[in-house]
Design a protein around this motif. Structure first.
Motif, PDB file in Angstrom:
ATOM      1  N   LEU A 132     -17.459   2.837  -4.234  1.00  0.00           N
ATOM      2  CA  LEU A 132     -16.003   2.816  -4.249  1.00  0.00           C
ATOM      3  C   LEU A 132     -15.554   1.497  -4.862  1.00  0.00           C
ATOM      4  O   LEU A 132     -15.959   0.426  -4.411  1.00  0.00           O
ATOM      5  N   PHE A 133     -14.734   1.577  -5.904  1.00  0.00           N
ATOM      6  CA  PHE A 133     -14.155   0.400  -6.544  1.00  0.00           C
ATOM      7  C   PHE A 133     -12.688   0.333  -6.149  1.00  0.00           C
ATOM      8  O   PHE A 133     -11.968   1.326  -6.270  1.00  0.00           O
ATOM      9  N   ALA A 134     -12.237  -0.821  -5.668  1.00  0.00           N
ATOM     10  CA  ALA A 134     -10.844  -1.033  -5.299  1.00  0.00           C
ATOM     11  C   ALA A 134     -10.378  -2.317  -5.976  1.00  0.00           C
ATOM     12  O   ALA A 134     -10.942  -3.384  -5.746  1.00  0.00           O
ATOM     13  N   ALA A 135      -9.359  -2.210  -6.817  1.00  0.00           N
ATOM     14  CA  ALA A 135      -8.880  -3.362  -7.568  1.00  0.00           C
ATOM     15  C   ALA A 135      -7.402  -3.586  -7.310  1.00  0.00           C
ATOM     16  O   ALA A 135      -6.641  -2.635  -7.100  1.00  0.00           O
ATOM     17  N   PRO A 193      -5.150   1.529 -13.902  1.00  0.00           N
ATOM     18  CA  PRO A 193      -4.495   1.162 -12.640  1.00  0.00           C
ATOM     19  C   PRO A 193      -3.028   1.572 -12.651  1.00  0.00           C
ATOM     20  O   PRO A 193      -2.409   1.682 -13.710  1.00  0.00           O
ATOM     21  N   GLU A 194      -2.499   1.825 -11.463  1.00  0.00           N
ATOM     22  CA  GLU A 194      -1.090   2.202 -11.349  1.00  0.00           C
ATOM     23  C   GLU A 194      -0.311   1.113 -10.638  1.00  0.00           C
ATOM     24  O   GLU A 194      -0.852   0.376  -9.821  1.00  0.00           O
ATOM     25  N   TRP A 195       0.973   1.018 -10.969  1.00  0.00           N
ATOM     26  CA  TRP A 195       1.852   0.029 -10.364  1.00  0.00           C
ATOM     27  C   TRP A 195       2.222   0.487  -8.968  1.00  0.00           C
ATOM     28  O   TRP A 195       2.731   1.592  -8.777  1.00  0.00           O
ATOM     29  N   ARG A 196       1.923  -0.357  -7.971  1.00  0.00           N
ATOM     30  CA  ARG A 196       2.260  -0.011  -6.598  1.00  0.00           C
ATOM     31  C   ARG A 196       2.490  -1.291  -5.803  1.00  0.00           C
ATOM     32  O   ARG A 196       1.639  -2.177  -5.806  1.00  0.00           O
ATOM     33  N   ASP A 197       3.608  -1.401  -5.135  1.00  0.00           N
ATOM     34  CA  ASP A 197       3.925  -2.522  -4.247  1.00  0.00           C
ATOM     35  C   ASP A 197       3.781  -3.888  -4.926  1.00  0.00           C
ATOM     36  O   ASP A 197       3.223  -4.823  -4.357  1.00  0.00           O
ATOM     37  N   GLY A 198       4.241  -3.993  -6.165  1.00  0.00           N
ATOM     38  CA  GLY A 198       4.276  -5.283  -6.844  1.00  0.00           C
ATOM     39  C   GLY A 198       3.031  -5.693  -7.585  1.00  0.00           C
ATOM     40  O   GLY A 198       2.932  -6.825  -8.063  1.00  0.00           O
ATOM     41  N   CYS A 199       2.030  -4.802  -7.691  1.00  0.00           N
ATOM     42  CA  CYS A 199       0.831  -5.127  -8.471  1.00  0.00           C
ATOM     43  C   CYS A 199       0.202  -3.825  -8.980  1.00  0.00           C
ATOM     44  O   CYS A 199       0.591  -2.738  -8.588  1.00  0.00           O
ATOM     45  N   TYR A 200      -0.770  -3.983  -9.865  1.00  0.00           N
ATOM     46  CA  TYR A 200      -1.511  -2.823 -10.367  1.00  0.00           C
ATOM     47  C   TYR A 200      -2.720  -2.603  -9.473  1.00  0.00           C
ATOM     48  O   TYR A 200      -3.470  -3.539  -9.176  1.00  0.00           O
ATOM     49  N   VAL A 201      -2.911  -1.369  -9.022  1.00  0.00           N
ATOM     50  CA  VAL A 201      -4.030  -1.042  -8.142  1.00  0.00           C
ATOM     51  C   VAL A 201      -4.823   0.129  -8.722  1.00  0.00           C
ATOM     52  O   VAL A 201      -4.281   0.967  -9.447  1.00  0.00           O
ATOM     53  N   LEU A 202      -6.090   0.147  -8.361  1.00  0.00           N
ATOM     54  CA  LEU A 202      -6.968   1.239  -8.774  1.00  0.00           C
ATOM     55  C   LEU A 202      -7.994   1.460  -7.682  1.00  0.00           C
ATOM     56  O   LEU A 202      -8.573   0.492  -7.166  1.00  0.00           O
ATOM     57  N   HIS A 203      -8.196   2.696  -7.303  1.00  0.00           N
ATOM     58  CA  HIS A 203      -9.245   3.090  -6.363  1.00  0.00           C
ATOM     59  C   HIS A 203     -10.028   4.194  -7.051  1.00  0.00           C
ATOM     60  O   HIS A 203      -9.470   5.218  -7.413  1.00  0.00           O
ATOM     61  N   ARG A 204     -11.313   3.958  -7.243  1.00  0.00           N
ATOM     62  CA  ARG A 204     -12.129   4.914  -7.984  1.00  0.00           C
ATOM     63  C   ARG A 204     -13.497   5.013  -7.343  1.00  0.00           C
ATOM     64  O   ARG A 204     -14.145   4.011  -7.066  1.00  0.00           O
ATOM     65  N   LEU A 205     -13.968   6.232  -7.100  1.00  0.00           N
ATOM     66  CA  LEU A 205     -15.299   6.494  -6.577  1.00  0.00           C
ATOM     67  C   LEU A 205     -16.156   6.956  -7.749  1.00  0.00           C
ATOM     68  O   LEU A 205     -15.863   7.985  -8.357  1.00  0.00           O
ATOM     69  N   LEU A 206     -17.175   6.164  -8.107  1.00  0.00           N
ATOM     70  CA  LEU A 206     -18.039   6.491  -9.239  1.00  0.00           C
ATOM     71  C   LEU A 206     -19.470   6.692  -8.775  1.00  0.00           C
ATOM     72  O   LEU A 206     -19.949   5.988  -7.874  1.00  0.00           O
TER      73      LEU A 206
END
Length: 180
Positions: A26-29, A55-68
């Motif tokens: 799981l990658f969380a950025a 990444p998508e804009w959410r709560d004032g920053c860009y976030v990404l959650h990806r399971l590879l």
């Protein structure tokens, strides 16, 4: 759990965490960058790089959650960092007779077999047939508007049409996105 820095324009702008989950990771950025831009997040290793996603804009920053799957990213060797790249900034923008052959879509929301509501509010989409079968779709970018087809982001090329940036996509005869 490992954590690595994310760089944008050679400056640290966030972190990406890796959490092993058996055959997957799981990658969380979380990254700080200009709102309203389109970015891709790339994981860099000693033997190469792999695209994590958009990444998508959410709560004032860009976030990404990806399971590879581990086999997807482990080919790059030991991880060094991640990079946040602005889409279109590093791409070559083609301007050689780009408008030739493009036809305006009166109802772009019906370009696909299944209606695409996010295209309904966009009056400046265009299409043209592809030589190898299928169709190209041109969707406007920029001007502070959100990217209209985020699920196809990785397949987009940036091109200037009529002096404005457009995301160009190629879809095969089954309406599946293709790299070109």
């Amino acid at each position: 759990m490992d954590e690595f820095l994310v760089y944008h324009n050679e400056a640290p702008c966030g972190t990406v965490r890796m959490e092993p989950r058996g055959l997957y990771t799981l990658f969380a950025a979380c990254c700080g960058a200009r709102k309203g831009r389109l970015y891709s997040l790339v994981l860099e290793g000693e033997k190469g790089s792999v695209l994590l996603g958009v990444p998508e804009w959410r709560d004032g920053c860009y976030v990404l959650h990806r399971l590879l799957a581990n086999r997807t990213w482990q080919t790059i060797g030991a991880i060094r960092c991640a990079r946040l790249n602005e889409r279109g900034a590093a791409e070559e923008i083609s301007t050689a007779l780009p408008e030739q052959g493009w036809l305006r879509l009166e109802h772009p929301e019906y370009f696909f077999r299944t209606p695409t509501p996010q295209l309904a509010c966009c009056g400046d989409c265009y299409w043209r047939p592809a030589e190898e079968g299928g169709r190209y779709l041109a969707v406007p970018m920029g001007d502070g508007r959100p990217f209209l087809l985020p699920r196809y982001f990785c397949f987009a090329h940036t091109q200037l049409l009529w002096g404005k940036p457009y995301a160009i996509f190629l879809f095969d005869q089954e309406q599946q996105p293709c790299f070109f």
